[in-house]
Write an enzyme that holds these catalytic residues in place. Structure first.
Site, short mmCIF file in Angstrom:
data_model
loop_
_atom_site.label_atom_id
_atom_site.label_comp_id
_atom_site.label_asym_id
_atom_site.label_seq_id
_atom_site.Cartn_x
_atom_site.Cartn_y
_atom_site.Cartn_z
N ASP A 78 5.20 1.17 9.27
CA ASP A 78 6.58 0.78 8.96
C ASP A 78 7.56 1.94 9.20
O ASP A 78 7.17 3.11 9.07
CB ASP A 78 6.66 0.31 7.50
CG ASP A 78 7.81 -0.68 7.26
OD1 ASP A 78 8.71 -0.79 8.12
OD2 ASP A 78 7.79 -1.34 6.21
N LYS A 153 -0.22 -4.14 13.66
CA LYS A 153 -0.49 -4.36 12.23
C LYS A 153 0.63 -5.25 11.73
O LYS A 153 1.80 -4.90 11.85
CB LYS A 153 -0.53 -3.03 11.47
CG LYS A 153 -0.63 -3.20 9.95
CD LYS A 153 -0.72 -1.88 9.22
CE LYS A 153 -0.56 -2.05 7.72
NZ LYS A 153 -0.60 -0.77 7.00
N ASP A 155 2.29 -7.19 8.65
CA ASP A 155 2.38 -7.16 7.19
C ASP A 155 2.89 -8.49 6.61
O ASP A 155 3.12 -9.45 7.35
CB ASP A 155 3.28 -5.98 6.79
CG ASP A 155 2.80 -5.27 5.53
OD1 ASP A 155 2.17 -5.91 4.68
OD2 ASP A 155 3.07 -4.06 5.41
N TRP A 189 -3.01 -8.88 2.70
CA TRP A 189 -3.47 -8.46 1.37
C TRP A 189 -4.53 -9.37 0.77
O TRP A 189 -4.73 -9.39 -0.45
CB TRP A 189 -2.28 -8.33 0.41
CG TRP A 189 -1.07 -7.66 0.98
CD1 TRP A 189 -1.06 -6.61 1.86
CD2 TRP A 189 0.31 -7.96 0.73
NE1 TRP A 189 0.23 -6.27 2.18
CE2 TRP A 189 1.09 -7.07 1.50
CE3 TRP A 189 0.93 -8.91 -0.08
CZ2 TRP A 189 2.49 -7.11 1.49
CZ3 TRP A 189 2.33 -8.94 -0.09
CH2 TRP A 189 3.08 -8.05 0.68
N ASP A 210 -2.85 -2.73 -0.98
CA ASP A 210 -2.94 -1.41 -0.36
C ASP A 210 -3.88 -0.48 -1.11
O ASP A 210 -3.92 -0.46 -2.34
CB ASP A 210 -1.56 -0.74 -0.32
CG ASP A 210 -0.66 -1.34 0.75
OD1 ASP A 210 -1.06 -2.33 1.39
OD2 ASP A 210 0.44 -0.79 0.95
#
Ligand SMILES: *[C@@H]1O[C@H](CO)[C@@H](O)[C@H](O)[C@H]1NC(C)=O
Ligand SMILES: *[C@@H]1O[C@H](CO)[C@@H](O)[C@H](O)[C@H]1NC(C)=O
Ligand SMILES: *[C@@H]1O[C@H](CO)[C@@H](O)[C@H](O)[C@H]1NC(C)=O
Ligand SMILES: *[C@@H]1O[C@H](CO)[C@@H](O)[C@H](O)[C@H]1NC(C)=O
Length: 406
Positions: A78, A153, A155, A189, A210
């Site tokens: 990020d 990646k 999220d 997640w 995380d």
């Protein structure tokens, strides 16, 4: 708006969802046949990143020989992009921290023989409030492909409650449409039953929140990641999140255990430390070739818990055994003491790791780089310190008759 409504209709119909996730709709790219290895900015640098750091880290990966061990992906997490899109609706680099633009950064990474990873969120915004990709999947995937991106990646922040099974497959399809092989790392997640749709959708999928640079988090993420061990396979991996080795929150014994467990479970080995300041001891851990070979074994079967696998075993401080088969018929086993206490003796029974009774087994210690000898039925560890683990390659010996008959 039209797309939002159609998403909701899909979400309401289990029959359609089931259809959507039949394997014929699966992700078919050529990447991730072994778990991905590389380096990522987040665990150490979070939002404090810039193109100087990325280029320097790419240099270091090569100078330190990490690329030769398999660490190929240089993944920018990020904070690389601006909040606003450009006049044509494309994502653009943060002009303060990446003034040369992302294509130039990618070209630099490629010039070192490495692969270029980038980040976005399946939401309106990324977790740090930069532009996200929800409902911009096609244009974003094409923009990244134009820049030479090799890894995404993806999220889960600011998702407006649009179901994951709508958001993540649409990016999969957008990536496939570009015609470029882009490793697709889902970062959901473990929410919304990721294990049900992850294998058909991404090359890897996160199974937990995380990771943090503390022992409890290593244990939690790893044990949770074990639950659906059987869905992992070449091209599709469970992901308990990136490595914390070298970041200072763990002792060296804990770092070794963390690395060995990730390896045996065929987890991604994505370094998250500062390559400039990583200690000699931590560096030795992440460069252990015998441990890496377990992770990168072509059979691609996730080692899973075999002994003392319940929550009560953990509270009672019993050592656990994680093991799985390797391509050449060997078995990889990591025996872990999660507790701070010395356990004394521990006996590994070979039947617990799928080796038939009375088979002689050569045991190799993957940290000592030593053969310990040939044993039958069991092997006893005489001293088992707190947080310690033992990592073995077990080679069943062929009997005289087996060798003779071949
Ligand atoms: C780039 O980021 C690194 C890591 O946060 C920092 O140490 C360095 O000062 C930054 N460099 C520039 C030019 O901003
Ligand atoms: C840099 O980005 C900011 C914020 O997106 C924008 O206001 C500014 O005009 C940009 N500067 C240049 C030189 O493009
Ligand atoms: C997200 O973006 C959509 C349009 O793409 C907009 O309708 C919605 O209000 C946004 N939601 C948030 C929370 O910003
Ligand atoms: C280990 O195996 C040996 C030889 O098969 C056997 O005699 C012994 O009882 C076993 N020990 C344990 C602790 O199971």
């Amino acid at each position: 708006m039209k797309r939002i409504q159609s998403s909701r209709i899909l979400a309401l119909s289990p029959a359609i969802i089931a259809l959507l996730f039949q394997s014929s709709w699966g992700l078919e790219n050529s990447v991730g046949k072994t778990p991905q290895m590389g380096w990522n900015t987040w665990n150490k640098f979070a939002c404090s990143i810039n193109e100087t750091l990325i280029k320097k880290s790419a240099d270091q990966i090569v100078d330190l020989g990490l690329d030769k061990l398999g660490y190929k992906y240089v993944n920018i997490d990020d904070c690389w992009n601006a909040v606003e899109r450009d006049s044509q609706g494309r994502m653009q680099a943060d002009n303060q921290t990446f003034p040369s633009g992302m294509k130039a950064v990618g070209d630099y990474i490629h010039s070192k023989g490495l692969k270029f990873g980038i980040y976005s969120s399946a939401g309106n915004l990324t977790c740090q409030g930069r532009a996200g990709s929800l409902y911009h999947e096609d244009i974003d995937a094409q923009t990244w492909a134009d820049w030479g991106v090799d890894y995404l990646k993806y999220d889960n922040c600011f998702n407006n409650d649009v179901p994951a099974i709508v958001r993540y497959p649409s990016m999969r399809d957008a990536l496939l449409k570009t015609g470029r092989d882009i490793f697709y790392s889902i970062c959901n997640w473990g929410y919304e039953d990721t294990y049900k749709w992850g294998p058909q959708t991404g090359n890897s999928w996160r199974t937990t929140m995380d990771i943090k640079d503390v022992w409890a988090s290593i244990q939690y993420n790893f044990r949770y990641n074990d639950i659906h061990y059987d869905i992992a396979k070449p091209g599709a991996w469970n992901d308990p999140d990136m490595l914390e080795v070298g970041n200072g929150g763990l002792t060296l014994v804990q770092e070794k255990t963390h690395f060995a467990l990730w390896a045996v479970a065929k987890s991604p080995l994505i370094l998250g430390c500062d390559l400039d300041t990583v200690s000699k001891e931590s560096f030795a851990i992440i460069t252990n070739q015998e441990i890496i070979a377990i992770n990168q074994d072509p059979l691609g079967v996730q080692g899973h818990c075999r002994v003392h696998c319940t929550y009560y075993d953990i509270i009672e401080n019993r050592a656990q055994v994680y093991a799985g088969p390797l391509a050449n018929g060997d078995v990889a086993a990591v025996i872990v003491n999660w507790a701070y206490t010395n356990l004394g003796e521990f006996t590994l029974n070979f039947v617990d790791v799928d080796i038939p009774e009375n088979t002689p087994v050569l045991i190799r210690d993957l940290w000592a780089h030593q053969d310990l000898g040939v044993f039958t039925n069991n092997f006893t560890i005489s001293h088992f310190d707190g947080y310690e683990s033992f990592s073995y390659r077990l080679t069943p010996q062929k009997s005289f008759e087996q060798v003779f008959l071949q």
